[in-house]
Design a protein around this motif. Structure first.
Motif, short mmCIF file in Angstrom:
data_model
loop_
_atom_site.label_atom_id
_atom_site.label_comp_id
_atom_site.label_asym_id
_atom_site.label_seq_id
_atom_site.Cartn_x
_atom_site.Cartn_y
_atom_site.Cartn_z
N UNK A 198 -0.11 3.01 5.99
CA UNK A 198 -0.46 1.92 5.08
C UNK A 198 0.77 1.31 4.42
N UNK A 199 1.73 2.14 4.04
CA UNK A 199 2.97 1.63 3.46
C UNK A 199 3.74 0.79 4.48
N UNK A 242 2.99 -1.81 -3.85
CA UNK A 242 1.67 -1.24 -3.61
C UNK A 242 1.23 -0.58 -4.90
N UNK A 243 -0.05 -0.73 -5.23
CA UNK A 243 -0.62 -0.10 -6.41
C UNK A 243 -1.85 0.71 -6.01
N UNK A 294 7.35 -0.05 -5.68
CA UNK A 294 8.00 -1.27 -5.21
C UNK A 294 8.32 -1.15 -3.72
N UNK A 295 8.19 -2.26 -3.00
CA UNK A 295 8.43 -2.25 -1.56
C UNK A 295 9.54 -3.20 -1.11
N UNK A 296 9.99 -4.06 -1.99
CA UNK A 296 11.01 -5.02 -1.61
C UNK A 296 12.29 -4.29 -1.20
N UNK A 297 12.84 -4.71 -0.07
CA UNK A 297 14.08 -4.13 0.42
C UNK A 297 13.91 -2.79 1.11
N UNK A 298 12.67 -2.33 1.31
CA UNK A 298 12.42 -1.05 1.96
C UNK A 298 12.18 -1.30 3.45
#
Length: 169
Positions: free
Chosen positions: A87-88, A99-100, A141-145
């Motif tokens: 999902x991530x 994602x929350x 947080x997912x930005x930059x991952x």
């Protein structure tokens, strides 16, 4: 173990899994998950039997993890982890910024799993799961991952090191 996208034919076994979740969703709710836009519903199978389900919904730059349900006989075997990672990865590939999720305040195994993947508590909802059953709202947080790095974040980390890191926070 196989983790794959769910299909409408999976509805009956998904509903059977709901018997193992505190606040159950209706058939209509699950059908909406399976057919709605901006959603990912994953199932986990062991020896062909559906033993886990997870669902995610993207709304603009946020992906909401709606729930993960695993059959009691299959818990602590990595099924929830595998569905969370998938999902991530989906959320990152969809361009989500974060994602929350909500988790019951006393569900220590789930909270530890989410913390291991970078989720941190940001708020609480009183009585979300019923009287006295508060929800902890967690965010990652997912930005930059990099989506390909998600599955290796904590996979090989011994439980003792994970617990020590949580005590530091």
């Amino acid at each position: 173990m196989i983790v794959e996208p769910a299909a409408p034919v999976d509805l009956a076994p998904i509903l059977a899994l709901e018997e193992h979740f505190g606040v159950r969703w209706s058939e209509e709710s699950w059908l909406a998950e399976l057919t709605g836009g901006g959603r990912l519903v994953l199932v986990a199978r062991v020896d062909g039997e559906l033993v886990g389900v997870a669902c995610f919904q993207r709304l603009a730059e946020v992906v909401d993890l709606h729930r993960i349900v695993v059959a009691p006989s299959q818990r602590r075997l990595g099924l929830a982890r595998a569905m969370l990672v998938a999902g991530l990865q989906w959320a990152i590939r969809e361009g989500a910024a974060r994602m929350v999720l909500e988790v019951e305040h006393d569900n220590e195994p789930a909270i530890a799993l989410y913390r291991g993947y970078g989720f941190l508590p940001i708020a609480a909802r009183a009585d979300y799961y019923g009287p006295g059953a508060d929800a902890v709202i967690m965010e990652r947080p997912l930005e930059g991952v990099d989506a390909d790095s998600v599955g290796v974040w904590d996979m090989d980390q011994p439980a003792e090191r994970t617990a020590a890191r949580e005590e530091e926070q």
